[in-house]
Design a protein around this motif. Structure first.
Motif, short mmCIF file in Angstrom:
data_model
loop_
_atom_site.label_atom_id
_atom_site.label_comp_id
_atom_site.label_asym_id
_atom_site.label_seq_id
_atom_site.Cartn_x
_atom_site.Cartn_y
_atom_site.Cartn_z
N LYS A 300 3.39 -35.61 -26.01
CA LYS A 300 2.77 -34.50 -26.73
C LYS A 300 2.72 -33.24 -25.85
CE LYS A 300 -0.05 -37.34 -29.83
NZ LYS A 300 -1.42 -37.74 -30.25
N ILE A 301 2.49 -33.43 -24.56
CA ILE A 301 2.50 -32.27 -23.65
C ILE A 301 3.88 -31.63 -23.63
CG2 ILE A 301 2.39 -31.62 -21.20
CD1 ILE A 301 0.21 -33.73 -20.86
N HIS A 304 4.59 -29.77 -26.88
CA HIS A 304 3.87 -28.49 -26.91
C HIS A 304 4.58 -27.44 -26.07
CE1 HIS A 304 0.56 -25.64 -27.00
NE2 HIS A 304 0.57 -25.61 -25.66
N ARG A 305 5.02 -27.82 -24.87
CA ARG A 305 5.69 -26.86 -23.98
C ARG A 305 7.05 -26.45 -24.51
NH1 ARG A 305 4.27 -29.07 -17.85
NH2 ARG A 305 1.98 -28.92 -18.06
N LYS A 309 6.93 -27.91 -33.24
CA LYS A 309 5.77 -27.90 -34.14
C LYS A 309 5.79 -29.10 -35.08
CE LYS A 309 5.61 -22.83 -34.02
NZ LYS A 309 5.64 -21.59 -34.83
N GLU A 312 2.74 -33.87 -34.50
CA GLU A 312 1.59 -34.76 -34.55
C GLU A 312 1.70 -35.76 -35.69
OE1 GLU A 312 -0.78 -34.96 -32.43
OE2 GLU A 312 -0.31 -33.21 -31.20
#
Length: 552
Positions: A300-301, A304-305, A309, A312
């Motif tokens: 997930k990190i 995000h970076r 999008k 989740e």
């Protein structure tokens, strides 16, 4: 191999991977300086015996002051077969009769000589000091230099084995941070070593860290990169190592005193240790070692970076377990180094890769640690070899992706051996030609190393990849440790070390035919993936590659 699906969701080559490489590549540039440091800190300058009549500052050269230093040198030091002053012997008594020979040379064996019982006088034009001048590692003690070089390589060998196992157990990032700190401390303390024993001990500890800094940094990049981009990423890693060679040549030219040079290449590792806290642990390793919650967190990190999008909804623990079900089942059994040899296909790959790496390493280090063999301007040679390896590693990416990993290795290793063997027959006074042949050899070694590293990582499953990397470093350091020791064979036959350096890579060429090609195939995650030997469609892989790149 199912991890590739998860990597596609979070981004297999994006902003995160670029940031990870930005943190890692500088440490790789500097760590290579430690591997080759003795080229300069242990350089052997010109030297001769200390003689009372010439070198004692409290004694006048002669009563009238009419004798020059050259004249006093002539009557004090015998000449060798090349009519140069002997490096390890002096006349027992000044030979005044030599002043009246008018250019003729007597039989020096008829004159009484003795070893350098009062020490040596060194030429400080090239280096203000080295460990050779500090501890008199010349003449009867000259064998200590290759022993020190071998000791550093033995350290990397031991570090690869021990820390490779610990990396698979405790994680790539944790062990990497420890080794960065260990290298910073041991390298800095080496600067202040009071004797050769402490120096060797500290260099051994530095060597233990060198191997792991390279291997774990590579793992933290490769295991976060999609299959189609691994070749490019590994090429960047090896380019960083080549830039490190160039940096070492420049630093050694500026800092001619060995203590200063040692300190300059050691202190940056305190900075690298602090910055390594921002590295992200391999999610691939976390999942394979039965830590799916932590692996999901890291995924997930990364998503995000990379600006991915709406992940989740699809990136959750249930989806991860479903995707990696087969791989998670294998985590019930702990892996060891022996797992590389338990099953037939993996055992065959492991043994063949070990030999090819050994042959590659012994030729590489045979050239790179004997810079003084090619001439006196070792600073320039270091930079030239760095530029050549950098260029070749960049250029090797295209044919490696177009033709394949195996053909590039075979051609490169054959040319390596051929260039070394031809160099044996080139006279010593033809230094330019010798340097050209050595440059061809070092360039081909660089191409072979780049393609081999990609090939090796693609042939080894994730669950034992760090252990395989440790074994790979064992082969690498066996060759590296043996290369300087082979120079002791010159007392039996001057060309014997170079014959061995040249023959080994040529023997490895047919061995490569026994390894499968891996171009455009995904990474195996489990040992079962290797044993199943699944046949993936290359056309499908290539088509999928273009779709992914266009989308990215």
């Amino acid at each position: 191999m199912a991890f590739e699906e998860l990597l596609d969701k979070v981004g297999g080559l994006g902003k995160f991977q670029m940031l990870q490489m930005t943190l890692i590549l500088p440490s790789l540039m500097v760590v290579v300086c430690h591997s080759l440091l003795e080229n300069f800190t242990a350089a052997v300058p010109g030297h001769r015996c200390w003689v009372h009549i010439l070198d004692n500052a409290t004694v006048s050269d002669n009563d009238t002051g009419i004798l020059s230093p050259d004249v006093l040198l002539r009557i004090s030091i015998p000449l060798d077969s090349n009519l140069k002053p002997e490096k390890c012997r002096r006349f027992l008594h000044p030979q005044w009769q030599l002043l009246h020979l008018n250019g003729t040379f007597p039989n020096m064996t008829d004159l009484d000589t003795e070893p350098c019982v009062d020490g040596w006088v060194y030429d400080h034009n090239l280096f203000s000091s080295t460990i050779v001048t500090e501890w008199d590692l010349v003449c009867d003690q000259q064998s200590q230099k290759p022993l020190i070089q071998s000791l550093v390589m033995v350290g990397t060998l031991m570090g690869g084995l021990i820390y490779g196992h610990l990396s698979d157990r405790f994680g790539r990032k944790l062990i990497l941070r420890w080794c960065l700190l260990q290298l910073a401390i041991s390298g800095t303390c080496t600067t202040f070593a009071p004797n050769i024993f402490i120096y060797c001990l500290l260099r051994f500890l530095s060597g233990c860290s060198i191997a792991v800094v390279i291997a774990n940094n590579c793992s933290l990049i490769i295991e976060w990169t999609r299959s189609q981009s691994k070749g490019m990423v590994l090429t960047l890693i090896y380019c960083a190592l080549s830039i490190g060679q160039m940096i070492l040549g420049g630093l050694a030219f500026v800092f001619r005193e060995w203590h200063t040079l040692q300190l300059v290449v050691s202190v940056p590792f305190f900075v690298f240790f602090l910055s390594s806290r921002w590295l992200v642990e391999s999610s691939r390793w976390l999942i394979i070692t039965n830590k799916p919650d932590e692996g999901l967190k890291e995924l997930k990190i990364v998503a995000h970076r990379n600006g991915m999008k709406n992940v989740e909804e699809t990136l959750n623990l249930e989806g991860l377990r479903a995707t990696m079900q087969e791989e998670l089942e294998t985590t019930q059994t702990k892996t060891t180094m022996f797992d590389l040899f338990r099953t037939p296909n993996l055992r065959k790959r492991t043994c063949l890769l070990f030999f090819v790496r050994f042959a590659n390493s012994i030729s590489f280090f045979g050239i790179i640690i004997n810079l003084q063999h090619f001439g006196s301007n070792i600073f320039l040679f270091q930079v030239i070899f760095g530029v050549l390896t950098l260029s070749v590693r960049c250029l090797a990416l295209y044919p490696m992706n177009k033709v394949g990993r195996r053909p590039i290795q075979m051609l490169s290793m054959f040319l390596v051996g051929l260039s070394i063997l031809i160099n044996i027959f080139v006279p010593q006074d033809m230094q330019t030609l010798r340097l050209i042949l050595a440059s061809v050899g070092i360039s081909c070694v660089a191409a072979s190393q780049t393609s081999f590293s990609v090939h090796q990582s693609e042939l080894t499953p994730t669950i034992v990849r760090a252990k395989a990397a440790g074994l790979d470093l064992l082969a690498n350091r066996c060759g590296a440790a043996l290369a300087p020791l082979l120079m002791a064979l010159v007392v039996y036959l001057p060309t014997l070390p170079w014959i061995i350096y040249g023959v080994c890579p040529i023997i490895a060429v047919p061995v490569l035919l026994l390894l499968p090609e891996t171009k455009n195939l995904p990474l195996p995650d489990t040992i079962q993936d290797v044993e199943n030997n699944k046949k993936f469609s290359r056309k499908a892989s290539e088509k999928d590659f273009y779709i992914k790149v266009t989308k990215f």
